[in-house]
Motif scaffolding. Sequence first.
Motif, PDB file in Angstrom:
ATOM      1  N   PRO A 113       1.706 -57.228  -9.815  1.00  8.09           N
ATOM      2  CA  PRO A 113       1.457 -55.971  -9.439  1.00  8.09           C
ATOM      3  C   PRO A 113       2.590 -55.158  -9.246  1.00  8.09           C
ATOM      4  O   PRO A 113       3.507 -55.638  -8.749  1.00  8.09           O
ATOM      5  N   ALA A 114       2.565 -54.076  -9.604  1.00  3.89           N
ATOM      6  CA  ALA A 114       3.765 -53.020  -9.309  1.00  3.89           C
ATOM      7  C   ALA A 114       3.930 -52.768  -7.889  1.00  3.89           C
ATOM      8  O   ALA A 114       2.815 -52.500  -7.326  1.00  3.89           O
ATOM      9  N   PRO A 115       4.864 -52.707  -7.016  1.00  4.18           N
ATOM     10  CA  PRO A 115       5.049 -52.517  -5.834  1.00  4.18           C
ATOM     11  C   PRO A 115       4.607 -51.202  -5.059  1.00  4.18           C
ATOM     12  O   PRO A 115       3.814 -51.179  -4.091  1.00  4.18           O
ATOM     13  N   ARG A 116       4.814 -50.288  -5.794  1.00  7.07           N
ATOM     14  CA  ARG A 116       4.790 -48.993  -5.330  1.00  7.07           C
ATOM     15  C   ARG A 116       4.725 -48.490  -3.826  1.00  7.07           C
ATOM     16  O   ARG A 116       3.377 -48.509  -3.540  1.00  7.07           O
ATOM     17  N   PRO A 117       5.688 -48.566  -3.329  1.00  8.27           N
ATOM     18  CA  PRO A 117       5.875 -48.673  -1.971  1.00  8.27           C
ATOM     19  C   PRO A 117       5.330 -47.093  -1.350  1.00  8.27           C
ATOM     20  O   PRO A 117       5.322 -46.312  -2.015  1.00  8.27           O
ATOM     21  N   GLU A 118       5.281 -46.902  -0.294  1.00  6.95           N
ATOM     22  CA  GLU A 118       4.918 -46.051   0.649  1.00  6.95           C
ATOM     23  C   GLU A 118       5.829 -44.728   0.175  1.00  6.95           C
ATOM     24  O   GLU A 118       6.934 -45.090   0.270  1.00  6.95           O
ATOM     25  N   GLY A 119       5.496 -43.647  -0.147  1.00  6.10           N
ATOM     26  CA  GLY A 119       6.270 -42.623  -0.630  1.00  6.10           C
ATOM     27  C   GLY A 119       6.309 -42.412  -2.254  1.00  6.10           C
ATOM     28  O   GLY A 119       6.773 -41.461  -2.510  1.00  6.10           O
ATOM     29  N   SER A 120       5.808 -43.343  -2.606  1.00  6.22           N
ATOM     30  CA  SER A 120       5.779 -43.537  -4.297  1.00  6.22           C
ATOM     31  C   SER A 120       4.884 -42.272  -4.573  1.00  6.22           C
ATOM     32  O   SER A 120       3.702 -41.963  -4.221  1.00  6.22           O
ATOM     33  N   GLY A 121       5.017 -41.416  -5.820  1.00  5.20           N
ATOM     34  CA  GLY A 121       4.313 -40.497  -6.300  1.00  5.20           C
ATOM     35  C   GLY A 121       3.372 -40.976  -7.104  1.00  5.20           C
ATOM     36  O   GLY A 121       3.312 -42.211  -7.555  1.00  5.20           O
ATOM     37  N   PRO A 122       2.116 -40.334  -7.391  1.00  2.53           N
ATOM     38  CA  PRO A 122       1.066 -40.968  -8.348  1.00  2.53           C
ATOM     39  C   PRO A 122       1.794 -41.131  -9.687  1.00  2.53           C
ATOM     40  O   PRO A 122       2.801 -40.449 -10.367  1.00  2.53           O
ATOM     41  N   ARG A 123       1.188 -42.131 -10.497  1.00  4.61           N
ATOM     42  CA  ARG A 123       2.114 -42.439 -11.737  1.00  4.61           C
ATOM     43  C   ARG A 123       0.999 -42.643 -12.577  1.00  4.61           C
ATOM     44  O   ARG A 123      -0.317 -42.850 -12.468  1.00  4.61           O
ATOM     45  N   ALA A 124       1.369 -42.609 -13.897  1.00  4.16           N
ATOM     46  CA  ALA A 124       0.303 -42.536 -15.085  1.00  4.16           C
ATOM     47  C   ALA A 124      -0.139 -43.641 -15.756  1.00  4.16           C
ATOM     48  O   ALA A 124      -0.608 -43.702 -16.700  1.00  4.16           O
ATOM     49  N   THR A 125       0.543 -44.841 -15.299  1.00  2.00           N
ATOM     50  CA  THR A 125       0.324 -46.017 -15.782  1.00  2.00           C
ATOM     51  C   THR A 125      -0.328 -47.189 -14.948  1.00  2.00           C
ATOM     52  O   THR A 125      -0.364 -46.838 -13.733  1.00  2.00           O
ATOM     53  N   PRO A 126      -0.789 -48.188 -15.558  1.00  2.00           N
ATOM     54  CA  PRO A 126      -1.365 -49.209 -14.727  1.00  2.00           C
ATOM     55  C   PRO A 126      -0.549 -49.813 -13.724  1.00  2.00           C
ATOM     56  O   PRO A 126       0.652 -49.833 -13.910  1.00  2.00           O
ATOM     57  N   ALA A 127      -0.994 -50.272 -12.486  1.00  2.00           N
ATOM     58  CA  ALA A 127      -0.060 -50.750 -11.510  1.00  2.00           C
ATOM     59  C   ALA A 127      -0.087 -52.241 -11.670  1.00  2.00           C
ATOM     60  O   ALA A 127      -0.092 -53.056 -10.608  1.00  2.00           O
ATOM     61  N   ARG A 128       0.275 -52.795 -13.038  1.00  2.00           N
ATOM     62  CA  ARG A 128       0.720 -54.193 -13.081  1.00  2.00           C
ATOM     63  C   ARG A 128       1.337 -54.235 -14.317  1.00  2.00           C
ATOM     64  O   ARG A 128       1.320 -53.604 -15.348  1.00  2.00           O
ATOM     65  N   TRP A 129       2.080 -55.270 -14.317  1.00  2.00           N
ATOM     66  CA  TRP A 129       3.252 -55.495 -15.443  1.00  2.00           C
ATOM     67  C   TRP A 129       3.187 -57.090 -15.953  1.00  2.00           C
ATOM     68  O   TRP A 129       2.968 -57.841 -15.175  1.00  2.00           O
ATOM     69  N   ARG A 130       3.490 -57.006 -17.178  1.00  2.00           N
ATOM     70  CA  ARG A 130       3.568 -58.438 -17.810  1.00  2.00           C
ATOM     71  C   ARG A 130       4.906 -58.700 -18.449  1.00  2.00           C
ATOM     72  O   ARG A 130       5.497 -59.851 -18.418  1.00  2.00           O
ATOM     73  N   ASN A 131       5.440 -57.680 -19.165  1.00  2.00           N
ATOM     74  CA  ASN A 131       6.578 -57.978 -19.758  1.00  2.00           C
ATOM     75  C   ASN A 131       7.920 -57.284 -19.310  1.00  2.00           C
ATOM     76  O   ASN A 131       7.806 -55.729 -19.050  1.00  2.00           O
ATOM     77  N   PHE A 132       8.914 -57.705 -18.888  1.00  2.00           N
ATOM     78  CA  PHE A 132      10.144 -57.414 -18.296  1.00  2.00           C
ATOM     79  C   PHE A 132      11.475 -57.300 -19.048  1.00  2.00           C
ATOM     80  O   PHE A 132      12.326 -56.655 -18.316  1.00  2.00           O
ATOM     81  N   ASP A 133      11.326 -57.835 -20.061  1.00  2.00           N
ATOM     82  CA  ASP A 133      12.645 -57.773 -21.046  1.00  2.00           C
ATOM     83  C   ASP A 133      12.549 -57.011 -22.322  1.00  2.00           C
ATOM     84  O   ASP A 133      11.445 -56.709 -22.785  1.00  2.00           O
ATOM     85  N   PRO A 134      13.424 -56.310 -22.814  1.00  2.00           N
ATOM     86  CA  PRO A 134      13.327 -55.474 -24.166  1.00  2.00           C
ATOM     87  C   PRO A 134      12.651 -56.251 -25.190  1.00  2.00           C
ATOM     88  O   PRO A 134      11.901 -55.601 -25.829  1.00  2.00           O
ATOM     89  N   ALA A 135      13.032 -57.411 -25.499  1.00  2.00           N
ATOM     90  CA  ALA A 135      12.404 -58.061 -26.632  1.00  2.00           C
ATOM     91  C   ALA A 135      11.023 -58.269 -26.509  1.00  2.00           C
ATOM     92  O   ALA A 135       9.963 -57.796 -27.207  1.00  2.00           O
ATOM     93  N   ALA A 136      10.497 -58.647 -25.398  1.00  2.00           N
ATOM     94  CA  ALA A 136       8.941 -59.088 -25.124  1.00  2.00           C
ATOM     95  C   ALA A 136       8.263 -57.678 -25.228  1.00  2.00           C
ATOM     96  O   ALA A 136       7.149 -57.237 -25.636  1.00  2.00           O
ATOM     97  N   TYR A 137       8.800 -56.425 -24.415  1.00  2.00           N
ATOM     98  CA  TYR A 137       8.212 -55.324 -24.324  1.00  2.00           C
ATOM     99  C   TYR A 137       8.004 -54.622 -25.716  1.00  2.00           C
ATOM    100  O   TYR A 137       6.878 -54.080 -25.946  1.00  2.00           O
ATOM    101  N   LEU A 138       9.247 -54.566 -26.353  1.00  2.00           N
ATOM    102  CA  LEU A 138       9.005 -53.909 -27.774  1.00  2.00           C
ATOM    103  C   LEU A 138       8.160 -54.616 -28.780  1.00  2.00           C
ATOM    104  O   LEU A 138       7.377 -53.989 -29.676  1.00  2.00           O
ATOM    105  N   GLU A 139       8.139 -55.991 -28.925  1.00  2.00           N
ATOM    106  CA  GLU A 139       7.275 -56.652 -29.612  1.00  2.00           C
ATOM    107  C   GLU A 139       5.766 -56.777 -29.396  1.00  2.00           C
ATOM    108  O   GLU A 139       5.125 -56.364 -30.128  1.00  2.00           O
ATOM    109  N   CYS A 140       5.670 -56.585 -27.884  1.00  2.00           N
ATOM    110  CA  CYS A 140       4.179 -56.436 -27.383  1.00  2.00           C
ATOM    111  C   CYS A 140       3.688 -54.870 -27.751  1.00  2.00           C
ATOM    112  O   CYS A 140       2.410 -54.736 -27.833  1.00  2.00           O
ATOM    113  N   ALA A 141       4.659 -53.997 -27.604  1.00  2.00           N
ATOM    114  CA  ALA A 141       4.292 -52.695 -27.649  1.00  2.00           C
ATOM    115  C   ALA A 141       3.812 -52.434 -29.188  1.00  2.00           C
ATOM    116  O   ALA A 141       2.819 -51.669 -29.532  1.00  2.00           O
ATOM    117  N   VAL A 142       4.546 -52.868 -30.151  1.00  2.00           N
ATOM    118  CA  VAL A 142       4.261 -52.647 -31.542  1.00  2.00           C
ATOM    119  C   VAL A 142       3.185 -53.515 -31.840  1.00  2.00           C
ATOM    120  O   VAL A 142       2.138 -53.018 -32.689  1.00  2.00           O
TER     121      VAL A 142
END
Length: 241
Positions: A164-193
């Motif tokens: 889950p994305a932390p999004r602490p108090e004071g965070s503004g509204p965001r356009a993306t889901p509040a959960r993450w799976r991929n944290f490194d560039p290789a996994a992110y770009l492979e899963c993206a495409v």
Amino acid sequence: MWDVLRQDDNGNQVRVARHQTRVSALAQVLTFESGVPHKQMYWVDGPDEPQLATNRDLYLHLLRIGRDARAASWSLSALLRSLWKVGSSLRHEHGLEADQVGALFTAAAGSPPPPFDPAWSAKDLSLAGDPFTQSDWEKVLLSQIADLEDFVTTPARHVDGVAPAPRPEGSGPRATPARWRNFDPAAYLECAVAGTFGGWDVADGSRVPRDGGPSASPERELGEVPWLELSRLLVCGQLFA
């Protein structure tokens, strides 16, 4: 061969560089256009035939960029901040051809990232509807960058592969889901495409098919890619498995 040309304030034209590929030439133009503000014009001169004509072409291109970024110890935050910087020059585009998509990520991986702006964390990055414009795409991207900055102080705690994305108090509204799976560039770009366009093959060594599933995704030609699909590309990078 593809040339990058420049026209100065007096109308004089000069060749800045010559490239072996259309994508690398387009990437250099993006780098110039997103740098220090100027009145000069840059463009690519050469054959119009696309280099990245299919989803398979684009998949392999982004796969290579991701692996190179990981090998060079890029953080995902740094890559996305650089992507935000070079993408700023495309705000007047209604969509991108596949070569431009490849060039966007090539330019990002070859440009120094700007520092994180703390104002992004509190900024209202919510969307009124689907992300149809470059500015909407930018909100999706900045939402991810802000999330990744939150993870610096609140490390990810994965449950079934999702954090889950932390999004602490004071965070503004965001356009993306509040959960993450991929944290490194290789996994992110492979899963993206892979999640957005397909184009993968198990022989590439990055994707394992489900039991009884196909060993490759169908290959298809790519036309213009709208910002809606480019925004989906970012979200798939965050969450696709």
